[in-house]
Design a protein around this motif. Structure first.
Motif, PDB file in Angstrom:
ATOM      1  N   PHE A  24       0.834  -1.206   0.000  1.00  0.00           N
ATOM      2  CA  PHE A  24       0.000   0.000   0.000  1.00  0.00           C
ATOM      3  C   PHE A  24       0.866   1.251   0.000  1.00  0.00           C
ATOM      4  N   HIS A  25       1.895   1.275   0.822  1.00  0.00           N
ATOM      5  CA  HIS A  25       2.769   2.440   0.903  1.00  0.00           C
ATOM      6  C   HIS A  25       3.527   2.669  -0.396  1.00  0.00           C
ATOM      7  N   SER A  28       0.838   3.905  -3.075  1.00  0.00           N
ATOM      8  CA  SER A  28       0.349   5.247  -2.750  1.00  0.00           C
ATOM      9  C   SER A  28       1.470   6.274  -2.646  1.00  0.00           C
ATOM     10  N   LYS A  30       4.200   6.591  -0.446  1.00  0.00           N
ATOM     11  CA  LYS A  30       4.561   7.135   0.867  1.00  0.00           C
ATOM     12  C   LYS A  30       6.013   7.612   0.852  1.00  0.00           C
ATOM     13  N   LYS A  52      -1.655   7.753  -5.744  1.00  0.00           N
ATOM     14  CA  LYS A  52      -1.334   8.490  -4.525  1.00  0.00           C
ATOM     15  C   LYS A  52      -2.510   8.648  -3.570  1.00  0.00           C
ATOM     16  N   ASN A  53      -3.710   8.721  -4.094  1.00  0.00           N
ATOM     17  CA  ASN A  53      -4.875   8.925  -3.228  1.00  0.00           C
ATOM     18  C   ASN A  53      -5.676   7.639  -3.010  1.00  0.00           C
ATOM     19  N   LEU A  54      -5.011   6.520  -3.130  1.00  0.00           N
ATOM     20  CA  LEU A  54      -5.685   5.235  -2.930  1.00  0.00           C
ATOM     21  C   LEU A  54      -6.177   5.128  -1.485  1.00  0.00           C
ATOM     22  N   LYS A  56      -7.083   3.530   1.918  1.00  0.00           N
ATOM     23  CA  LYS A  56      -6.606   2.306   2.572  1.00  0.00           C
ATOM     24  C   LYS A  56      -7.700   1.250   2.669  1.00  0.00           C
TER      25      LYS A  56
END
Length: 353
Positions: A24-25, A28, A30, A52-54, A56
């Motif tokens: 996820f990081h 997106s 991070k 980037k705006n996925l 969670k």
């Protein structure tokens, strides 16, 4: 389907070395030292920051779905490995997954600006040509609006020529994509009395999920930027759009600042004092630097006999888990030294040493 393919591909490379949160990081984007290290270690630079705006919850729901379908299997708490069925799914669907479009580490920031500038320019020039100056901008980004307004002053006297250039260059770029991808891209654009379709509308029309529509468009922008960069003479207007922001950010700003002091021969203690940071933070920065600097002076931090011992443990375990390696090396070898050797090893392997 594309979202599933990206997660399964990431899982194939990470296995259970990290939890699903690491994926996820990465996706997106991070901006943490751990994530930057992960994309390098597991060769996932292409997927960095592609969504980037996925949300969670959306990501977690997809992980659970893949688990229930038997494509992923939870081996440890929140750490998933791809199953045999998952590998077969990837092989079966590989021809329909444009994963090679992505180059997130290089283009994630540039693609976003390119998309918004191009979209607003097309809307502005097509409306201006029809003497309609009361339109509502489809892009709500003050920096993009300022950029367009600034350059529009020079462009307005050449509207017809510039619109022709945009049309021809886009037509050339879209030849590198499937018909559906090209249609998806064009239908997203806004012109005079013609507003582009929303993500929801495109998802309904092409029977795709919203997430996949966004990922397809992002992949297209990355691929476009690749061709623009390789053939600047053929895409002069597109090159102009991104000329001031086309760059590659390999290391985080904070690590780069530490790098500046290291080049001045400052010690870790001195840098920590100057920057008001903890030693561990400086250690993180040094590991990040080692990931990208092929000339990093590894021996200054890890004696050669320790380097060999760490690599021997790594080769025996084929694992990036620090705890696993630490159990097989001398007790006075630190976690920092292990991380540093693993980071530098990537460069050594790539250079063939």
């Amino acid at each position: 389907m594309l979202f599933e393919g990206i997660i399964l591909t990431c899982s194939t490379r990470i296995k259970t070395e990290r939890t699903a949160a690491a994926i996820f990081h990465i996706v997106s984007g991070k901006k943490s030292i751990q994530t930057i290290q992960d994309i390098r270690m597991f060769e996932l630079e292409d997927f960095y920051g592609i969504f980037k705006n996925l949300p969670k919850p959306v990501f977690d729901k997809k992980i659970n779905e893949l688990d229930k379908l038997g494509l992923l299997q939870e081996k440890e708490k929140s750490a998933y490995d791809i199953t045999k069925s998952g590998k077969e799914w990837l092989e079966r669907n590989s021809s329909n997954l444009p994963l090679d479009y992505y180059n997130g580490l290089h283009y994630s920031n540039t693609a976003e600006v390119y998309n918004e500038r191009l979209t607003l320019l097309i809307q502005t020039l097509t409306n201006s040509k029809k003497s309609n100056f009361a339109f509502i901008p489809v892009i709500e980004n003050s920096s993009v609006e300022k950029w367009v307004k600034f350059h529009y002053k020079e462009m307005k006297v050449h509207e017809a020529r510039l619109l022709s250039s945009i049309y021809n260059e886009l037509r050339s770029l879209l030849r590198h994509f499937s018909n559906q991808e090209a249609e998806l891209f064009v239908e997203r654009l806004t012109g005079y009395r013609n507003y582009g379709k929303s993500i929801n509308q495109l998802a309904d029309k092409y029977q795709m999920t919203n997430v996949d529509v966004k990922l397809v468009l992002t992949g297209m922008f990355h691929r476009m930027l690749h061709f623009i960069q390789q053939e600047r003479d053929n895409y002069k207007f597109m090159s102009f759009i991104i000329n001031d922001i086309f760059h590659t950010a390999l290391i985080t700003h904070s690590a780069n600042t530490t790098y500046f002091y290291l080049k001045k021969a400052c010690t870790i203690e001195e840098i920590a004092q100057i920057r008001g940071l903890k030693y561990n933070t400086i250690y993180d920065h040094i590991v990040e630097i080692a990931l990208y600097d092929p000339d990093f002076p590894l021996t200054n931090y890890v004696p050669k006999h320790y380097q060999k011992e760490i690599m021997k443990a790594f080769n025996a375990t084929s694992s990036f888990k620090l705890k696993t390696i630490k159990q097989l090396v001398a007790g006075d070898i630190s976690y920092f030294q292990i991380r540093l050797v693993l980071a530098s090893a990537k460069n050594l392997l790539e250079s063939g040493d």
